[in-house]
Structure formats: structure tokens, C-alpha cells
Design a protein around this motif. Structure first.
Motif, PDB file in Angstrom:
ATOM      1  N   THR A 237       0.842  -1.199   0.000  1.00  0.00           N
ATOM      2  CA  THR A 237       0.000   0.000   0.000  1.00  0.00           C
ATOM      3  C   THR A 237       0.878   1.250   0.000  1.00  0.00           C
ATOM      4  O   THR A 237       0.395   2.342   0.286  1.00  0.00           O
ATOM      5  CB  THR A 237      -0.917   0.018   1.239  1.00  0.00           C
ATOM      6  N   GLU A 238       2.143   1.066  -0.328  1.00  0.00           N
ATOM      7  CA  GLU A 238       3.081   2.183  -0.335  1.00  0.00           C
ATOM      8  C   GLU A 238       2.603   3.260  -1.315  1.00  0.00           C
ATOM      9  O   GLU A 238       2.179   2.972  -2.428  1.00  0.00           O
ATOM     10  CB  GLU A 238       4.471   1.696  -0.736  1.00  0.00           C
ATOM     11  N   GLY A 239       2.677   4.499  -0.862  1.00  0.00           N
ATOM     12  CA  GLY A 239       2.243   5.612  -1.695  1.00  0.00           C
ATOM     13  C   GLY A 239       0.762   5.925  -1.576  1.00  0.00           C
ATOM     14  O   GLY A 239       0.282   6.891  -2.147  1.00  0.00           O
ATOM     15  N   THR A 240       0.036   5.108  -0.828  1.00  0.00           N
ATOM     16  CA  THR A 240      -1.397   5.323  -0.625  1.00  0.00           C
ATOM     17  C   THR A 240      -1.597   5.916   0.761  1.00  0.00           C
ATOM     18  O   THR A 240      -1.027   5.429   1.735  1.00  0.00           O
ATOM     19  CB  THR A 240      -2.154   3.981  -0.720  1.00  0.00           C
ATOM     20  N   SER A 241      -2.393   6.970   0.840  1.00  0.00           N
ATOM     21  CA  SER A 241      -2.640   7.632   2.113  1.00  0.00           C
ATOM     22  C   SER A 241      -3.770   6.930   2.861  1.00  0.00           C
ATOM     23  O   SER A 241      -4.923   6.962   2.418  1.00  0.00           O
ATOM     24  CB  SER A 241      -3.009   9.096   1.878  1.00  0.00           C
ATOM     25  N   TYR A 242      -3.441   6.338   3.995  1.00  0.00           N
ATOM     26  CA  TYR A 242      -4.491   5.684   4.778  1.00  0.00           C
ATOM     27  C   TYR A 242      -5.421   6.722   5.391  1.00  0.00           C
ATOM     28  O   TYR A 242      -6.614   6.461   5.568  1.00  0.00           O
ATOM     29  CB  TYR A 242      -3.925   4.776   5.869  1.00  0.00           C
ATOM     30  N   LEU A 243      -4.901   7.914   5.691  1.00  0.00           N
ATOM     31  CA  LEU A 243      -5.739   8.949   6.282  1.00  0.00           C
ATOM     32  C   LEU A 243      -6.895   9.309   5.351  1.00  0.00           C
ATOM     33  O   LEU A 243      -8.017   9.543   5.811  1.00  0.00           O
ATOM     34  CB  LEU A 243      -4.899  10.192   6.599  1.00  0.00           C
ATOM     35  N   LEU A 244      -6.652   9.314   4.044  1.00  0.00           N
ATOM     36  CA  LEU A 244      -7.729   9.571   3.084  1.00  0.00           C
ATOM     37  C   LEU A 244      -8.839   8.538   3.240  1.00  0.00           C
ATOM     38  O   LEU A 244     -10.015   8.893   3.308  1.00  0.00           O
ATOM     39  CB  LEU A 244      -7.184   9.535   1.650  1.00  0.00           C
ATOM     40  N   PHE A 245      -8.461   7.271   3.330  1.00  0.00           N
ATOM     41  CA  PHE A 245      -9.451   6.202   3.456  1.00  0.00           C
ATOM     42  C   PHE A 245     -10.120   6.234   4.831  1.00  0.00           C
ATOM     43  O   PHE A 245     -11.321   5.999   4.937  1.00  0.00           O
ATOM     44  CB  PHE A 245      -8.820   4.841   3.181  1.00  0.00           C
ATOM     45  N   ALA A 246      -9.361   6.530   5.878  1.00  0.00           N
ATOM     46  CA  ALA A 246      -9.935   6.582   7.219  1.00  0.00           C
ATOM     47  C   ALA A 246     -10.969   7.701   7.320  1.00  0.00           C
ATOM     48  O   ALA A 246     -12.065   7.498   7.856  1.00  0.00           O
ATOM     49  CB  ALA A 246      -8.829   6.775   8.259  1.00  0.00           C
ATOM     50  N   LEU A 247     -10.646   8.872   6.791  1.00  0.00           N
ATOM     51  CA  LEU A 247     -11.593   9.989   6.829  1.00  0.00           C
ATOM     52  C   LEU A 247     -12.813   9.714   5.939  1.00  0.00           C
ATOM     53  O   LEU A 247     -13.940  10.076   6.291  1.00  0.00           O
ATOM     54  CB  LEU A 247     -10.910  11.288   6.426  1.00  0.00           C
ATOM     55  N   ALA A 248     -12.581   9.071   4.802  1.00  0.00           N
ATOM     56  CA  ALA A 248     -13.704   8.692   3.934  1.00  0.00           C
ATOM     57  C   ALA A 248     -14.613   7.699   4.640  1.00  0.00           C
ATOM     58  O   ALA A 248     -15.837   7.762   4.509  1.00  0.00           O
ATOM     59  CB  ALA A 248     -13.189   8.109   2.620  1.00  0.00           C
ATOM     60  N   MET A 249     -14.021   6.781   5.416  1.00  0.00           N
ATOM     61  CA  MET A 249     -14.828   5.808   6.162  1.00  0.00           C
ATOM     62  C   MET A 249     -15.694   6.511   7.200  1.00  0.00           C
ATOM     63  O   MET A 249     -16.882   6.200   7.338  1.00  0.00           O
ATOM     64  CB  MET A 249     -13.916   4.772   6.835  1.00  0.00           C
ATOM     65  N   VAL A 250     -15.113   7.460   7.921  1.00  0.00           N
ATOM     66  CA  VAL A 250     -15.881   8.206   8.919  1.00  0.00           C
ATOM     67  C   VAL A 250     -16.993   9.004   8.230  1.00  0.00           C
ATOM     68  O   VAL A 250     -18.143   9.013   8.682  1.00  0.00           O
ATOM     69  CB  VAL A 250     -14.955   9.143   9.740  1.00  0.00           C
ATOM     70  N   GLY A 251     -16.661   9.652   7.118  1.00  0.00           N
ATOM     71  CA  GLY A 251     -17.657  10.418   6.382  1.00  0.00           C
ATOM     72  C   GLY A 251     -18.783   9.555   5.852  1.00  0.00           C
ATOM     73  O   GLY A 251     -19.964   9.907   5.981  1.00  0.00           O
TER      74      GLY A 251
END
Length: 171
Positions: free
Chosen positions: A82-96
Motif C-alpha cells: 500500500t506504499e504511496g497510498t494515504s491511509y488517512l484519506l481512506f480513514a476519513l472517507a470511512m468516517v464520512g
């Protein structure tokens, strides 16, 4: 290069379709606003053109929103990283997506007869929010799985770069 050219053509076509759809919906809203003085009776079960356009936009949005996760899932799977992929983007999208989906569910009418109609009218957005949330759980699992895999690989690499004959040079 052929793939990028066809992708470019697809993106331009998609932008033209979206602009045309927005113009059509704007015209329909303006016409509806002009006709507000006139009372047009219709049954509760029938859909007018604007509502139907809303459903079409909702399901189109749902398909593309769900489809947006598959390229990343596939790329991570292919690379085993998952190198180069921002987990924060996915985590915030999950919360949203979770809060958006819950807001739709919590606003559901109390009466049983209205609940089915409400659910049907909000189905594309429920599928979109909870469906992407479900797919983001798989992205999270990939982050966990491939992070552990990376930790194991980095320890093996460290062993491989250490000199084999450390004490031989001193002798």
C-alpha cells in the motif's frame, strides 16, 4: 500511450455528459419554478422528470463511487503493498461515509408505511455510502496485511546486507 489516450477521451466525454446533465436539470428546475403558480396534480407513486433525473444521478453516482475503490484495491493486491497510498484519506472517507449513511438511516420516518418509500428513495445514497465503507474495510485490511508483510521483508533485507565475514577482516 493508447491506454492514456482512451482514458483522456473517456474523461472528456464524461465531463461533457455531466455538463449536459447539469444544464438539462437546471432548465427543468427553472421551468418548474415558472410553473409553480399552476397546480399540477399527480399521484404520490408517480415520479416527475426532476425526481427521475435525481434517481439517475444517484445511481450513476453510486456506480462510480463504488467503482472508485476497485482500482486501488487491485493495485494494492497486485503490488502486495500500500506504499504511496494515504491511509488517512481512506480513514476519513470511512468516517464520512459512516456518518452520512447513519444520518440517512436515523432520519427514517417512524411510520411503517412511509419507511419503505423513504428507503426506496434513498437507496442509491445508502448503497453508495455503506458500499464504499465496506470496500474501505478491505483497503484497511490491505494496509494491515501488507504492513506486516513489509515488516517481515525489511528484517530479511537487513540480514542480507550485513557482511558475512565481519571478524575475518580483523584477523
Amino acid at each position: 500511450i493508447l491506454g492514456s489516450k482512451s482514458l483522456q477521451s473517456f474523461c472528456i466525454s464524461w465531463i461533457v455528459v455531466c455538463i449536459a446533465l447539469c444544464v438539462v436539470l437546471l432548465c427543468q428546475l427553472l421551468l418548474r419554478h415558472q410553473d409553480q403558480g399552476k397546480v399540477i396534480e399527480r399521484s404520490n407513486n408517480s415520479l416527475d422528470m426532476i425526481e427521475m433525473s435525481g434517481f439517475i444521478c444517484g445511481y450513476t453516482s453510486c456506480v462510480f463511487y463504488l467503482g472508485s475503490r476497485f482500482p486501488q484495491l487491485y493495485k494494492n493486491f497486485q503490488r502486495r503493498s500500500t506504499e504511496g497510498t494515504s491511509y488517512l484519506l481512506f480513514a476519513l472517507a470511512m468516517v464520512g461515509n459512516c456518518t452520512y449513511g447513519l444520518s440517512l438511516v436515523l432520519k427514517m420516518p417512524a411510520t411503517e408505511s412511509l419507511r419503505a418509500l423513504y428507503f426506496l428513495h434513498h437507496l442509491p445514497w445508502l448503497i453508495g455510502s455503506f458500499g464504499v465503507l465496506f470496500l474501505d474495510i478491505f483497503v484497511t485490511l490491505q494496509f494491515i496485511l501488507y504492513w506486516q508483510h513489509k515488516e517481515r521483508q525489511s528484517s530479511l533485507v537487513a540480514l542480507e546486507v550485513e557482511p558475512l565475514l565481519v571478524n575475518e577482516e580483523a584477523a
